[in-house]
Write a protein that holds these residues in place. Structure first.
Motif, PDB file in Angstrom:
ATOM      1  N   GLY A 158       8.502  -9.424  62.555  1.00 16.84           N
ATOM      2  CA  GLY A 158       7.993  -8.086  62.811  1.00 16.84           C
ATOM      3  C   GLY A 158       8.007  -7.665  64.257  1.00 16.84           C
ATOM      4  N   GLY A 159       8.329  -8.577  65.182  1.00 23.09           N
ATOM      5  CA  GLY A 159       8.324  -8.241  66.598  1.00 23.09           C
ATOM      6  C   GLY A 159       9.503  -7.372  66.997  1.00 23.09           C
ATOM      7  N   SER A 160       9.344  -6.643  68.077  1.00 23.62           N
ATOM      8  CA  SER A 160      10.393  -5.721  68.522  1.00 23.62           C
ATOM      9  C   SER A 160      11.560  -6.444  69.182  1.00 23.62           C
ATOM     10  CB  SER A 160       9.806  -4.699  69.505  1.00 23.62           C
ATOM     11  OG  SER A 160       9.241  -5.353  70.633  1.00 23.62           O
ATOM     12  N   GLN A 161      11.362  -7.698  69.601  1.00 17.89           N
ATOM     13  CA  GLN A 161      12.407  -8.424  70.318  1.00 17.89           C
ATOM     14  C   GLN A 161      13.148  -9.443  69.456  1.00 17.89           C
ATOM     15  OE1 GLN A 161      13.102  -7.427  73.453  1.00 17.89           O
ATOM     16  NE2 GLN A 161      11.451  -5.926  73.145  1.00 17.89           N
ATOM     17  N   SER A 162      12.828  -9.516  68.169  1.00 21.20           N
ATOM     18  CA  SER A 162      13.487 -10.503  67.320  1.00 21.20           C
ATOM     19  C   SER A 162      13.894  -9.873  65.996  1.00 21.20           C
ATOM     20  CB  SER A 162      12.569 -11.707  67.063  1.00 21.20           C
ATOM     21  OG  SER A 162      11.442 -11.315  66.295  1.00 21.20           O
ATOM     22  N   SER A 163      14.925 -10.436  65.376  1.00 26.13           N
ATOM     23  CA  SER A 163      15.426  -9.943  64.090  1.00 26.13           C
ATOM     24  C   SER A 163      15.807 -11.130  63.210  1.00 26.13           C
ATOM     25  CB  SER A 163      16.635  -9.024  64.304  1.00 26.13           C
ATOM     26  OG  SER A 163      16.284  -7.874  65.048  1.00 26.13           O
ATOM     27  N   ILE A 164      14.835 -11.983  62.938  1.00 24.21           N
ATOM     28  CA  ILE A 164      15.083 -13.162  62.118  1.00 24.21           C
ATOM     29  C   ILE A 164      14.772 -12.838  60.656  1.00 24.21           C
ATOM     30  CG2 ILE A 164      14.464 -15.551  61.677  1.00 24.21           C
ATOM     31  CD1 ILE A 164      16.018 -15.113  64.256  1.00 24.21           C
ATOM     32  N   LEU A 165      15.740 -13.118  59.797  1.00 27.96           N
ATOM     33  CA  LEU A 165      15.620 -12.857  58.369  1.00 27.96           C
ATOM     34  C   LEU A 165      15.611 -14.189  57.620  1.00 27.96           C
ATOM     35  CD1 LEU A 165      15.830 -10.985  55.826  1.00 27.96           C
ATOM     36  CD2 LEU A 165      18.316 -11.092  56.128  1.00 27.96           C
ATOM     37  N   ALA A 166      14.688 -14.349  56.679  1.00 23.14           N
ATOM     38  CA  ALA A 166      14.603 -15.558  55.863  1.00 23.14           C
ATOM     39  C   ALA A 166      14.599 -15.174  54.392  1.00 23.14           C
ATOM     40  CB  ALA A 166      13.354 -16.361  56.207  1.00 23.14           C
ATOM     41  N   PHE A 167      15.385 -15.892  53.593  1.00 19.89           N
ATOM     42  CA  PHE A 167      15.440 -15.642  52.158  1.00 19.89           C
ATOM     43  C   PHE A 167      15.914 -16.923  51.479  1.00 19.89           C
ATOM     44  CE2 PHE A 167      19.244 -14.177  54.295  1.00 19.89           C
ATOM     45  CZ  PHE A 167      20.293 -14.749  53.577  1.00 19.89           C
ATOM     46  N   PRO A 168      15.740 -17.056  50.168  1.00 22.15           N
ATOM     47  CA  PRO A 168      16.114 -18.308  49.498  1.00 22.15           C
ATOM     48  C   PRO A 168      17.601 -18.621  49.633  1.00 22.15           C
ATOM     49  CG  PRO A 168      14.664 -17.018  48.108  1.00 22.15           C
ATOM     50  CD  PRO A 168      15.035 -16.133  49.258  1.00 22.15           C
ATOM     51  N   GLY A 169      17.910 -19.915  49.650  1.00 20.44           N
ATOM     52  CA  GLY A 169      19.300 -20.350  49.736  1.00 20.44           C
ATOM     53  C   GLY A 169      19.965 -20.360  48.366  1.00 20.44           C
ATOM     54  N   ARG A 170      21.203 -20.811  48.344  1.00 20.71           N
ATOM     55  CA  ARG A 170      21.927 -20.892  47.079  1.00 20.71           C
ATOM     56  C   ARG A 170      21.413 -22.043  46.217  1.00 20.71           C
ATOM     57  NH1 ARG A 170      28.346 -19.787  48.347  1.00 20.71           N
ATOM     58  NH2 ARG A 170      28.100 -17.878  49.579  1.00 20.71           N
ATOM     59  N   GLN A 171      20.865 -23.056  46.850  1.00 18.20           N
ATOM     60  CA  GLN A 171      20.301 -24.178  46.110  1.00 18.20           C
ATOM     61  C   GLN A 171      18.792 -24.029  46.001  1.00 18.20           C
ATOM     62  OE1 GLN A 171      21.703 -28.170  47.086  1.00 18.20           O
ATOM     63  NE2 GLN A 171      23.369 -27.302  48.310  1.00 18.20           N
ATOM     64  N   LYS A 172      18.250 -24.463  44.885  1.00 19.52           N
ATOM     65  CA  LYS A 172      16.818 -24.370  44.646  1.00 19.52           C
ATOM     66  C   LYS A 172      16.041 -25.070  45.759  1.00 19.52           C
ATOM     67  CE  LYS A 172      15.545 -25.308  40.469  1.00 19.52           C
ATOM     68  NZ  LYS A 172      15.173 -26.067  39.246  1.00 19.52           N
ATOM     69  N   GLY A 173      15.036 -24.381  46.306  1.00 15.46           N
ATOM     70  CA  GLY A 173      14.175 -24.948  47.338  1.00 15.46           C
ATOM     71  C   GLY A 173      14.702 -24.824  48.746  1.00 15.46           C
ATOM     72  N   HIS A 174      15.904 -24.282  48.932  1.00 15.19           N
ATOM     73  CA  HIS A 174      16.478 -24.102  50.260  1.00 15.19           C
ATOM     74  C   HIS A 174      16.166 -22.709  50.804  1.00 15.19           C
ATOM     75  CE1 HIS A 174      19.728 -27.504  50.142  1.00 15.19           C
ATOM     76  NE2 HIS A 174      18.561 -27.889  49.666  1.00 15.19           N
ATOM     77  N   ILE A 175      16.142 -22.608  52.135  1.00 18.34           N
ATOM     78  CA  ILE A 175      15.926 -21.333  52.822  1.00 18.34           C
ATOM     79  C   ILE A 175      17.138 -21.036  53.692  1.00 18.34           C
ATOM     80  CG2 ILE A 175      14.423 -20.032  54.384  1.00 18.34           C
ATOM     81  CD1 ILE A 175      12.229 -22.086  53.807  1.00 18.34           C
ATOM     82  N   GLN A 176      17.580 -19.787  53.690  1.00 20.28           N
ATOM     83  CA  GLN A 176      18.625 -19.341  54.600  1.00 20.28           C
ATOM     84  C   GLN A 176      17.973 -18.529  55.723  1.00 20.28           C
ATOM     85  OE1 GLN A 176      22.490 -18.088  52.728  1.00 20.28           O
ATOM     86  NE2 GLN A 176      21.277 -17.970  50.858  1.00 20.28           N
ATOM     87  N   ILE A 177      18.328 -18.866  56.967  1.00 21.70           N
ATOM     88  CA  ILE A 177      17.822 -18.163  58.148  1.00 21.70           C
ATOM     89  C   ILE A 177      19.000 -17.468  58.823  1.00 21.70           C
ATOM     90  CG2 ILE A 177      16.604 -18.355  60.342  1.00 21.70           C
ATOM     91  CD1 ILE A 177      14.871 -19.156  58.009  1.00 21.70           C
ATOM     92  N   VAL A 178      18.886 -16.165  59.046  1.00 20.47           N
ATOM     93  CA  VAL A 178      19.944 -15.385  59.688  1.00 20.47           C
ATOM     94  C   VAL A 178      19.348 -14.618  60.858  1.00 20.47           C
ATOM     95  CG1 VAL A 178      21.657 -13.559  59.399  1.00 20.47           C
ATOM     96  CG2 VAL A 178      21.216 -15.143  57.523  1.00 20.47           C
TER      97      VAL A 178
END
Length: 411
Positions: A158-178
């Motif tokens: 939510g900060g104005s200086q960052s744009s990190i997105l997190a959502f589930p990965g293709r495999q169960k229990g994994h997280i993708q960070i973009v």
């Protein structure tokens, strides 16, 4: 988060306690405001101090998802309820200054979650996370495949200086960070000094609105480098053994917190290198985690569930360069979080005995599902409950005592 009436089951709270008109509740990026979707419209409130800021009632249907853009006049809607105002596969961008829809995005399947950033709209479907530009004529920028994500798990810094997105990965229990700043060039989306510059108020009728039909079957970048969109660098974190149910990213984008569908453990990772920073235990019994929230200074974490409980954890256990010193040792442990009395035997006993437990927790009235966020005061939490109430609690940093400060009915 959809905190409306659940399918009846043990532990879901009294069915009579749920507000029948309430479909959705969410905080804005800094928890200073919250919005609700109802069977007949939407409402906006200031969180702390509590105050209703505005409401809009529609004659022709309900709002099932609401997303706020900080405190601006722009919101995103998805229809819902008994008589949805909009189709469940469309995201409508609403300009409250003109009380008009200024843009719409249409997808092949239902939308489960939407979040807004100053330059982007992020949309979640059951097996997709789609990124579009936030402008009058939105453009499809990226689409990522995910494992089944029926809860619509998604988190944006939510900060104005960052744009990190997190959502589930293709495999169960994994997280993708973009890191969205690394994959979308400035030419792809207008960089205004204010939101109004990127989305000028259009007072024309609805036929002049911008629209886009998104082919969610495409994976990865759909626009070439000439448009300012570049391939995304994705960091994959193996976070849990079961499916991801809830995510949160700190305001500065340095940490991501996750819970699985089991709901007993909260794990916090470094978004840059995927290193595990904290493993926190909410409880022993299975629970549906409905929200996770970092405090603005990253020193606290609050977690809420369908059991009507809110747990507060301390994150100041590992002091790094430039960070404030951790609080003085307490009776519950050096970190302020509680530990088992058998922790000294952690190498011989199951992992459960080395867990960190919340230093403070409380249970809301009626034991209904709820979402939480930190209040304007450091040691305070605001909770939005499925019975249509907003509640503020304060907590003692050392003893863990919690006191309800106020209780308001918002629907």
């Amino acid at each position: 988060m959809n905190i409306g009436r659940p399918v009846p089951r043990s532990g879901s709270g009294s069915q009579e306690a749920y507000a029948p008109e309430l479909l959705y509740a969410t905080f804005n990026q800094d928890y200073g405001c919250f919005a609700i979707g109802t069977q007949s419209g939407f409402r906006i409130f200031n969180s702390d101090p509590y105050k209703e800021k505005m409401r809009r009632e529609f004659k022709d249907g309900g709002i099932g998802i609401v997303a706020m853009l900080y405190r601006s006049n722009y919101l995103a809607f998805v229809g819902g309820g008994r008589n949805p105002r909009f189709p469940p596969n469309k995201v409508m961008l609403w300009d409250d200054a003109s009380s008009n829809i200024v843009a719409e995005l249409e997808f092949r399947s239902d939308v489960l979650n939407v979040q807004l950033q100053r330059e982007r709209i992020v949309v979640v479907q059951r097996n997709k996370c789609i990124i579009c530009s936030l402008e009058i004529k939105p453009r499809h920028l990226h689409a990522f495949e995910t494992a089944d994500n029926d809860r619509g798990a998604l988190a944006l810094s939510g900060g104005s200086q960052s744009s990190i997105l997190a959502f589930p990965g293709r495999q169960k229990g994994h997280i993708q960070i973009v890191d969205l700043q690394s994959c979308v060039g400035l030419s792809a989306v207008q960089e205004p000094q204010s939101t109004s510059a990127a989305l000028p108020v259009h007072r024309a009728r609805s036929h002049s609105r911008g629209s886009i039909s998104v082919d969610s079957g495409v994976t990865g970048s759909t626009t070439g480098p000439a448009s300012g969109v570049y391939p995304a660098n994705i960091n994959i974190i193996a976070a849990h053994a079961t499916s991801i149910s809830a995510l949160a990213v700190s305001a500065d984008g340095t940490m991501v917190a996750s819970a699985s569908e089991k709901g007993t453990l909260i794990r916090i990772f470094d978004t840059l290198n995927g290193r595990l920073l904290h493993e926190l235990r909410r409880g022993v019994d299975r629970a549906d985690i409905y929200s996770i929230a970092f405090s603005p200074d990253n020193t606290r974490l609050c977690v809420s569930s369908d059991k009507g409980t809110v747990h507060i954890f301390n994150l100041e256990t590992k002091q790094g360069a430039g960070q404030q010193p951790a609080p003085a040792p307490t009776a519950s442990g050096k970190s302020g979080n509680r530990h088992s009395n058998l922790k000294f035997m952690k190498d011989l006993l199951p992992k459960y005995f080395s867990s960190e437990w919340s230093f403070a927790h409380f249970r809301v009235a009626n034991e209904v599902r709820c979402i939480c966020g930190f209040g304007s005061e450091r040691n305070s939490v605001v909770v939005l409950c499925a019975d249509g109430t907003a509640q503020k609690y304060s907590f003692d940093s050392y003893r863990g005592n919690c006191v309800r400060e106020w209780y308001r009915k918002f629907i």
